[in-house]
Design a protein around this motif. Structure first.
Motif, PDB file in Angstrom:
ATOM      1  N   TYR A   4       0.931  -1.097   0.057  1.00  0.00           N
ATOM      2  CA  TYR A   4       0.175   0.028  -0.121  1.00  0.00           C
ATOM      3  C   TYR A   4       1.001   1.109  -0.089  1.00  0.00           C
ATOM      4  O   TYR A   4       2.066   1.138   0.288  1.00  0.00           O
ATOM      5  CB  TYR A   4      -1.162  -0.206   1.188  1.00  0.00           C
ATOM      6  CG  TYR A   4      -0.177   0.262   2.500  1.00  0.00           C
ATOM      7  CD1 TYR A   4       0.534  -0.757   3.222  1.00  0.00           C
ATOM      8  CD2 TYR A   4       0.034   1.396   3.112  1.00  0.00           C
ATOM      9  CE1 TYR A   4       1.159  -0.554   4.470  1.00  0.00           C
ATOM     10  CE2 TYR A   4       0.615   1.655   4.346  1.00  0.00           C
ATOM     11  CZ  TYR A   4       1.203   0.705   4.908  1.00  0.00           C
ATOM     12  OH  TYR A   4       1.973   0.914   5.910  1.00  0.00           O
ATOM     13  N   SER A   5       0.411   2.355  -0.347  1.00  0.00           N
ATOM     14  CA  SER A   5       1.091   3.531  -0.069  1.00  0.00           C
ATOM     15  C   SER A   5       0.170   4.758   0.216  1.00  0.00           C
ATOM     16  O   SER A   5       0.322   5.418   1.213  1.00  0.00           O
ATOM     17  CB  SER A   5       1.720   3.712  -1.708  1.00  0.00           C
ATOM     18  OG  SER A   5       2.329   4.986  -1.240  1.00  0.00           O
ATOM     19  N   CYS A   6      -0.734   5.273  -0.909  1.00  0.00           N
ATOM     20  CA  CYS A   6      -1.408   6.446  -0.684  1.00  0.00           C
ATOM     21  C   CYS A   6      -2.253   6.451   0.233  1.00  0.00           C
ATOM     22  O   CYS A   6      -2.811   7.356   1.062  1.00  0.00           O
ATOM     23  CB  CYS A   6      -2.062   6.853  -2.011  1.00  0.00           C
ATOM     24  SG  CYS A   6      -3.443   5.746  -2.640  1.00  0.00           S
ATOM     25  N   ARG A   7      -3.288   5.353   0.436  1.00  0.00           N
ATOM     26  CA  ARG A   7      -4.298   5.162   1.405  1.00  0.00           C
ATOM     27  C   ARG A   7      -5.568   5.846   0.903  1.00  0.00           C
ATOM     28  O   ARG A   7      -6.649   6.241   1.673  1.00  0.00           O
ATOM     29  CB  ARG A   7      -3.916   5.382   2.715  1.00  0.00           C
ATOM     30  CG  ARG A   7      -2.835   4.904   3.211  1.00  0.00           C
ATOM     31  CD  ARG A   7      -2.860   5.056   4.899  1.00  0.00           C
ATOM     32  NE  ARG A   7      -1.544   4.724   5.209  1.00  0.00           N
ATOM     33  CZ  ARG A   7      -0.936   4.311   6.551  1.00  0.00           C
ATOM     34  NH1 ARG A   7      -2.179   4.269   7.438  1.00  0.00           N
ATOM     35  NH2 ARG A   7      -0.081   4.208   7.150  1.00  0.00           N
ATOM     36  N   GLN A   8      -5.374   6.350  -0.443  1.00  0.00           N
ATOM     37  CA  GLN A   8      -6.717   7.128  -0.987  1.00  0.00           C
ATOM     38  C   GLN A   8      -7.014   6.702  -2.412  1.00  0.00           C
ATOM     39  O   GLN A   8      -7.316   7.830  -3.091  1.00  0.00           O
ATOM     40  CB  GLN A   8      -6.358   8.528  -0.594  1.00  0.00           C
ATOM     41  CG  GLN A   8      -4.995   9.097  -1.302  1.00  0.00           C
ATOM     42  CD  GLN A   8      -4.848  10.550  -1.229  1.00  0.00           C
ATOM     43  OE1 GLN A   8      -5.546  11.306  -0.416  1.00  0.00           O
ATOM     44  NE2 GLN A   8      -4.063  10.934  -1.988  1.00  0.00           N
ATOM     45  N   ALA A   9      -6.775   5.412  -2.762  1.00  0.00           N
ATOM     46  CA  ALA A   9      -7.336   5.154  -4.085  1.00  0.00           C
ATOM     47  C   ALA A   9      -6.810   5.938  -5.144  1.00  0.00           C
ATOM     48  O   ALA A   9      -7.226   6.103  -6.076  1.00  0.00           O
ATOM     49  CB  ALA A   9      -8.844   5.111  -4.225  1.00  0.00           C
ATOM     50  N   THR A  10      -5.284   6.107  -5.022  1.00  0.00           N
ATOM     51  CA  THR A  10      -4.520   6.823  -5.885  1.00  0.00           C
ATOM     52  C   THR A  10      -3.416   6.322  -6.431  1.00  0.00           C
ATOM     53  O   THR A  10      -3.152   6.375  -7.821  1.00  0.00           O
ATOM     54  CB  THR A  10      -4.221   8.254  -5.385  1.00  0.00           C
ATOM     55  OG1 THR A  10      -5.311   8.904  -5.168  1.00  0.00           O
ATOM     56  CG2 THR A  10      -3.477   9.145  -6.348  1.00  0.00           C
ATOM     57  N   CYS A  11      -2.677   5.164  -5.734  1.00  0.00           N
ATOM     58  CA  CYS A  11      -1.485   4.872  -5.972  1.00  0.00           C
ATOM     59  C   CYS A  11      -1.785   3.351  -6.864  1.00  0.00           C
ATOM     60  O   CYS A  11      -0.982   3.132  -7.639  1.00  0.00           O
ATOM     61  CB  CYS A  11      -0.538   4.705  -5.114  1.00  0.00           C
ATOM     62  SG  CYS A  11      -1.106   3.358  -3.839  1.00  0.00           S
ATOM     63  N   GLY A  12      -2.847   2.841  -6.459  1.00  0.00           N
ATOM     64  CA  GLY A  12      -3.110   1.501  -7.229  1.00  0.00           C
ATOM     65  C   GLY A  12      -2.463   0.094  -6.755  1.00  0.00           C
ATOM     66  O   GLY A  12      -2.072  -0.759  -7.266  1.00  0.00           O
ATOM     67  N   SER A  13      -1.876   0.417  -5.372  1.00  0.00           N
ATOM     68  CA  SER A  13      -0.964  -0.733  -5.004  1.00  0.00           C
ATOM     69  C   SER A  13      -1.781  -1.739  -4.205  1.00  0.00           C
ATOM     70  O   SER A  13      -1.272  -2.959  -3.988  1.00  0.00           O
ATOM     71  CB  SER A  13      -0.094  -0.165  -3.669  1.00  0.00           C
ATOM     72  OG  SER A  13       0.656   0.739  -4.431  1.00  0.00           O
ATOM     73  N   CYS A  14      -3.136  -1.392  -3.593  1.00  0.00           N
ATOM     74  CA  CYS A  14      -3.658  -2.449  -2.568  1.00  0.00           C
ATOM     75  C   CYS A  14      -4.659  -3.294  -3.004  1.00  0.00           C
ATOM     76  O   CYS A  14      -5.449  -3.636  -2.176  1.00  0.00           O
ATOM     77  CB  CYS A  14      -3.838  -1.289  -1.423  1.00  0.00           C
ATOM     78  SG  CYS A  14      -5.517  -0.500  -1.806  1.00  0.00           S
ATOM     79  N   GLY A  15      -4.749  -3.466  -4.180  1.00  0.00           N
ATOM     80  CA  GLY A  15      -5.995  -4.353  -4.804  1.00  0.00           C
ATOM     81  C   GLY A  15      -5.579  -5.538  -4.233  1.00  0.00           C
ATOM     82  O   GLY A  15      -4.736  -6.297  -3.968  1.00  0.00           O
ATOM     83  N   ALA A  27      -8.309  -2.182  -1.106  1.00  0.00           N
ATOM     84  CA  ALA A  27      -8.235  -2.245   0.260  1.00  0.00           C
ATOM     85  C   ALA A  27      -8.432  -0.855   1.128  1.00  0.00           C
ATOM     86  O   ALA A  27      -9.132  -0.800   2.155  1.00  0.00           O
ATOM     87  CB  ALA A  27      -7.229  -3.107   1.031  1.00  0.00           C
ATOM     88  N   CYS A  28      -7.795   0.149   0.536  1.00  0.00           N
ATOM     89  CA  CYS A  28      -7.964   1.293   1.235  1.00  0.00           C
ATOM     90  C   CYS A  28      -9.187   2.150   0.827  1.00  0.00           C
ATOM     91  O   CYS A  28      -9.502   3.152   1.075  1.00  0.00           O
ATOM     92  CB  CYS A  28      -6.759   2.343   0.679  1.00  0.00           C
ATOM     93  SG  CYS A  28      -6.772   2.804  -0.996  1.00  0.00           S
ATOM     94  N   PHE A  29      -9.933   1.702  -0.239  1.00  0.00           N
ATOM     95  CA  PHE A  29     -11.155   2.279  -0.557  1.00  0.00           C
ATOM     96  C   PHE A  29     -12.449   1.375  -0.303  1.00  0.00           C
ATOM     97  O   PHE A  29     -13.535   1.686  -1.032  1.00  0.00           O
ATOM     98  CB  PHE A  29     -10.941   2.285  -2.205  1.00  0.00           C
ATOM     99  CG  PHE A  29     -12.090   3.623  -2.726  1.00  0.00           C
ATOM    100  CD1 PHE A  29     -11.938   4.726  -2.230  1.00  0.00           C
ATOM    101  CD2 PHE A  29     -12.434   3.231  -4.114  1.00  0.00           C
ATOM    102  CE1 PHE A  29     -12.589   5.893  -2.972  1.00  0.00           C
ATOM    103  CE2 PHE A  29     -13.476   4.068  -4.535  1.00  0.00           C
ATOM    104  CZ  PHE A  29     -13.328   5.555  -4.252  1.00  0.00           C
TER     105      PHE A  29
HETATM  106  S1  FES Z   1      -2.872   2.083  -0.929  1.00  0.00           S
HETATM  107 FE1  FES Z   1      -2.977   3.379  -2.885  1.00  0.00          FE
HETATM  108  S2  FES Z   1      -4.806   2.665  -3.872  1.00  0.00           S
HETATM  109 FE2  FES Z   1      -4.904   1.756  -1.843  1.00  0.00          FE
END
Ligand code: FES
Ligand code: HEM
Ligand code: SF4
Lengths: 255, 144
Positions: free
Chosen positions: A71-82, A92-94
């Motif tokens: 994860y990185s951004c925690r706001q549905a922007t980086c695309g890491s946490c699918g 997961a963050c969204f």
């Molecule tokens: S942590 Fe960046 S999209 Fe979920």
């Protein structure tokens, strides 16, 4: 709290004071030594606003730090946490725990991607297929050599592709796609939607080039318009629409 | 890379109709009906070729379709045929970019325009027409 919180407390997530809790089932798998996936269960308190990612981080903080999650951004922007949350690919963050309406939340790594460990998957192929469709403007001149110094676009021209430029390369669409489920060579909804994004851009001159790339036996023709990609996309990209519009060009329905 | 490496969902995931709405049900039915019609088509050629054995061979074979099992199979074929044709027209239009919506700036909660009511109506119509045709076929075949 009477005392000033220490730095350690402050840097952590907000402590959950809630009396509600859910069972979080986390898939554990290390391809280097495990023969199969297993699940670990944790009781995690939550609030109305707690996201699945926060619950996983709570587990890492208090119960088991070894859970692998990206994860990185925690706001549905980086695309890491699918990941697969209760059976469907989501960020997961969204995804709030309260919106899942379940006392048990199961998180698994995204399907159709190789597993690095636990919830983290490899994105190499996603980036390769994305790159394959030439995700940049193709033309002979550059902004520097033209008189105007910029390529002008009307708001209507912008409207043609702006939706598709919202893609964060999270891979949820590729995970939901029924063709991806069996075909390792399929270019996939993410890349096809990006092919549309550039083909539909009035500044781009690479249409023929790009259509040739996706006109392949494992290219656009493998799409059956099941639409699952669009149903899971967290950014409203609607890959299924882009793919059918693209195919409309190729079949001569559109110009 | 092997199947295990990529953690692919496999055929089970591909045919699972429960997660992604009616569109995925249509996807499954389209595949099943396509394969079913192909099987029927091959069987049909084989069956009609029995005419080469003369009228007795032909009549003997035709008798199979007069049994209860024969009627039930034909009813399923009628349903598959109607669903496959109606949904096939919907899918072909969709594949040509017809009725899949227009690109627009999306707003939360991001309802995808391609998964729209026109296509859903197309799918439900295909299912309902197939059911009606099948019931009509059953009424004709069993109502003799
Ligand atoms: S942590 Fe960046 S999209 Fe979920
Ligand atoms: C008017 C009649 C028909 C129409 C409009 C039609 C249309 C279609 C379309 C659009 C598809 C592609 C579906 C997709 O992309 O998922 C398809 C698939 C298929 N059709 Fe038909 N078809 C018709 C008749 C038939 C007949 C008579 C047969 C059998 C002999 C048949 C066998 C198949 C098979 C095997 C598939 C592949 C299934 C799949 O991969 O999902 N079709 N058809
Ligand atoms: S199209 Fe949507 S689901 Fe697919 S990678 Fe881009 S943002 Fe994620």
């Amino acid at each position: 709290m009477a005392q000033t919180p220490s730095l350690a407390e402050e840097s952590g997530s907000t402590p959950f004071s809630s009396s509600q809790s859910i069972t979080l089932r986390i898939a554990r798998y290390n391809p280097q030594h495990d023969s199969a996936k297993s699940f670990m269960e944790f009781q995690v308190p939550y609030e109305k606003w707690t996201t699945v990612l926060e619950a996983i981080l709570e587990v890492k903080k208090h119960f088991d730090h070894s859970v692998a999650v990206r994860y990185s951004c925690r706001q549905a922007t980086c695309g890491s946490c699918g990941m697969i949350i209760n059976g469907k690919p989501r960020l997961a963050c969204f995804t709030k725990i309260s919106e899942l309406n379940s006392n048990v939340i199961t998180v698994e790594p995204m399907n159709n991607f190789p597993i690095i460990r636990d919830l983290a998957v490899k994105f190499e192929r996603l980036f390769d297929t994305h790159h394959k469709i030439k995700p940049y403007l193709i033309r002979d001149d550059t902004e520097i050599t033209t008189n105007t110094k910029e390529f002008l676009q009307t708001p209507e021209e912008l409207e043609q592709y702006i939706q598709f430029s919202n893609c964060i390369k999270c891979g949820l669409c590729n995970s939901a796609c029924p063709t991806m489920a069996t075909d390792s060579s399929f270019v996939g909804p993410q890349a096809l939607a990006q092919a549309y994004r550039y083909v539909a851009d009035s500044r781009d001159k690479g249409k023929d080039n790009r259509l040739k790339i996706i006109d392949d036996s494992h290219g656009i023709w493998r799409c059956h318009f099941a639409g699952s990609c669009s149903q899971v996309c967290p950014k409203g990209v609607d890959p299924a629409m882009g793919i059918q519009l693209l195919r409309g060009y190729m079949l001569g329905f559109r110009s | 890379m092997t199947n295990q490496d990529e953690n692919k969902e496999g055929i089970g995931g591909m045919i699972n109709p429960r997660r992604y709405g009616i569109e995925r049900v249509a996807y499954l039915l389209m595949r099943l009906s396509g394969l079913g019609l192909l099987a029927y088509f091959i069987g049909h050629i084989y069956e009609t070729s029995s005419i080469l054995k003369g009228q007795i061979g032909w009549n003997a074979f035709l008798a199979i379709t007069q049994t209860n099992a024969g009627h039930a199979i034909l009813a399923i074929v009628i349903a598959m045929c109607v669903f496959h044709t109606v949904n096939g027209i919907r899918v072909m239009l969709g594949h040509g970019g017809v009725g899949v919506g227009k690109p627009a700036r999306p707003d939360y909660p991001y309802i995808p325009a391609s998964q729209n009511i026109r296509h859903k109506m197309g799918i439900y119509s295909a299912i309902i027409l197939a059911a009606i045709a099948m019931m009509y076929g059953l009424a004709v075949m069993f109502g003799e």
